[in-house]
Design an enzyme around this catalytic site. Sequence first.
Site, mmCIF file in Angstrom:
data_model
loop_
_atom_site.group_PDB
_atom_site.id
_atom_site.type_symbol
_atom_site.label_atom_id
_atom_site.label_comp_id
_atom_site.label_asym_id
_atom_site.label_seq_id
_atom_site.Cartn_x
_atom_site.Cartn_y
_atom_site.Cartn_z
ATOM 1 N N ARG A 1 -8.197 1.042 -1.654
ATOM 2 C CA ARG A 1 -8.798 0.840 -0.214
ATOM 3 C C ARG A 1 -9.925 0.816 -0.179
ATOM 4 N NH1 ARG A 1 -5.225 5.239 2.840
ATOM 5 N NH2 ARG A 1 -5.738 6.129 0.721
ATOM 6 N N SER B 1 -5.980 5.437 8.096
ATOM 7 C CA SER B 1 -5.209 4.953 7.103
ATOM 8 C C SER B 1 -5.566 3.669 6.386
ATOM 9 C CB SER B 1 -3.753 4.655 7.373
ATOM 10 O OG SER B 1 -3.616 3.967 8.593
ATOM 11 N N GLU C 1 2.073 -3.380 17.535
ATOM 12 C CA GLU C 1 2.060 -4.448 16.463
ATOM 13 C C GLU C 1 2.148 -5.963 16.764
ATOM 14 O OE1 GLU C 1 3.938 -1.796 15.943
ATOM 15 O OE2 GLU C 1 2.531 -0.555 14.879
ATOM 16 N N PHE D 1 5.147 -2.137 9.106
ATOM 17 C CA PHE D 1 4.879 -2.581 10.227
ATOM 18 C C PHE D 1 4.427 -3.661 10.766
ATOM 19 C CE2 PHE D 1 4.298 2.349 10.147
ATOM 20 C CZ PHE D 1 5.669 2.750 10.126
ATOM 21 N N ARG E 1 -2.378 1.930 -1.549
ATOM 22 C CA ARG E 1 -3.186 3.255 -1.779
ATOM 23 C C ARG E 1 -2.736 3.772 -2.957
ATOM 24 N NH1 ARG E 1 -1.813 7.609 2.178
ATOM 25 N NH2 ARG E 1 -1.996 5.776 3.873
#
Lengths: 277, 320
Positions: free
Chosen positions: B15, B42, B63, B88, B172
């Site tokens: 990230r 995030s 979303e 999501f 991540r």
Amino acid sequence: MPHALKTDNSDAVIRAKALWMRQQAMKMVYAKQLGHLGGDFSAIDVLATLYFGVLRYDPSRPDWADRDRFVMSKGHATGALYTALCAAGYFPQDWLDTYMGHHSKLNGHPNRQYLPGVETNTGPLGHGFPVALGIAIAGQISKADYRTYVLTGDGEQQEGSNWEAAMTAGHRKVKNLTLIIDRNRLQQGARTEDTAGLDPLDDKYRAFGWHVVEIDGHDYGQLLETLGAPVGEREKPLCVIAKTVKGKGVSFMEDQAKWHHGVPNAEQFAQAMKELV
Amino acid sequence: MAVAAATTATGFDCRKAWAETLESLAAADERIVVVVNDSVGSSNLGGFQEKFPRRTVNVGIAEQNMVGVAAGLANGGRIPFVSAASCFLTARALEQIKADVAYAGFNVKLVGQSSGIAYGELGATHHSIEDFAWLRALGPITVIAPCDAWETAEAVKWAAAHEGPVYLRLSRMKVPTLDLPDRSFTPGKAELQRAGTDVTIIANGTTVHLAIEAAETLAAEGISARVLNMHTITPLDTDAVISAARETGAIVTVEEALDRGGLGGAVAECTSATHPVPVQRVGFPGFMPTGSIASLFEEFGLSREGIAGAARIAIRRKGA
């Protein structure tokens, strides 16, 4: 040259265009024995007003960055959208004869890659409103002066994605966005209020941070005044609840759920064309 | 355990590479915007938001709206990067991805964060192991799963420059940066990590370094394993797959995803239509139990020994 700016003669022009659109939509659907005439006819006066009295566009440059955008979220109402785009000069009239034919550019639901003037692909309900919101936000980021209009069905308001978009637009004060709800009070199977009631729709949008106006969706004067109002005078997105009649213009089709996707037989077609004058 | 390399602190969280690259691109190209669902933190986009507040569109936890808005931003001339937890983004907004992005053909970049089982202990609702299968079914979208920080940066740069929809599947999970001389990143073109003649291990994303470890184990047994980094699933590098089938006669696929419909499915479709050979698919069988990334990787064979074992089976099946 950009089209559709309002003139003293707009009312008569729009009336004539709307009649032509109803006639063409009736012919297309009769010929193919497929379509959604009820919802076409409830929305046609709104579209005729937009394309011949409100929107800034140039059919020779469908990608013109500063064009006003119109998104037809109730994508099944192609009889309204395609006749409007044709009348506006985006494509020749003989294309209408190919409606829903094999590999036709006039798909059962609009596709921007097939047809100039279509802003996004719709068909599944609840898609056009968020896309229109994104177009309007892009305009805000760029400080562009184009306006974005989106029309949804009233039954379509039952899709949750609309309320996500309504919340975002209200929160961000996306004032260059106008939502038009085609409030004919009928959805595919029954009355909206007998299915999953929407009333009070105006209060719902007010609570979400919108400026709300209810008008007669077949009155060109009210439509011109409301949809053509300059953005600068408001600080909120505008929700226009257009009170309409499903199947408007043909006596036996008006306010009947069965004409959502009903198609006329020969006798009904002849009768309808007699009335559409 | 050998699996430890996947999850220990000895690697890089990609990230960082994603966010730094995007910030640098956005400084040079004002068309770039991000669209998020309360996912600034995030997605490691705090710096982006600080530098480009007008170009950070946070729609809230919504979303469907997020992806629709991105399509609209593309209509308005922007280059939107949608960044959200991939579970999501890809599941909740799948119809928007289908209709508004893939079918409508808008220039939208979908960035699935914390993909696979990165949220291991949070359970199957938060795992994103079906995304390869879903996104593969939507052909116009280029699907890329970078394997390390360097490749993540390259993929972000390419996506920004490419005209068309892209899905970047990021993680991540800490992974080592692979040490290859003269690397270049070409979407749709597999990267040869290691030459070999007895079997080919085709991996992507967080599993590429494990495939290399497995090849080392196999080498100690006298088995020569080719390792391909198949960072792009759509379009698949069919030439590399067919060469692997012809030249090594057996294939193992490895992905941090469902064992159906993703990389393994794509490779099996390709070989069955061209040069059928045994294909052993290493991945997850379905909804995953709760557990740490390390324990789940170990249990389901995403490990040095698990992949080596699959290779031994593939080799045994040759000519069977």
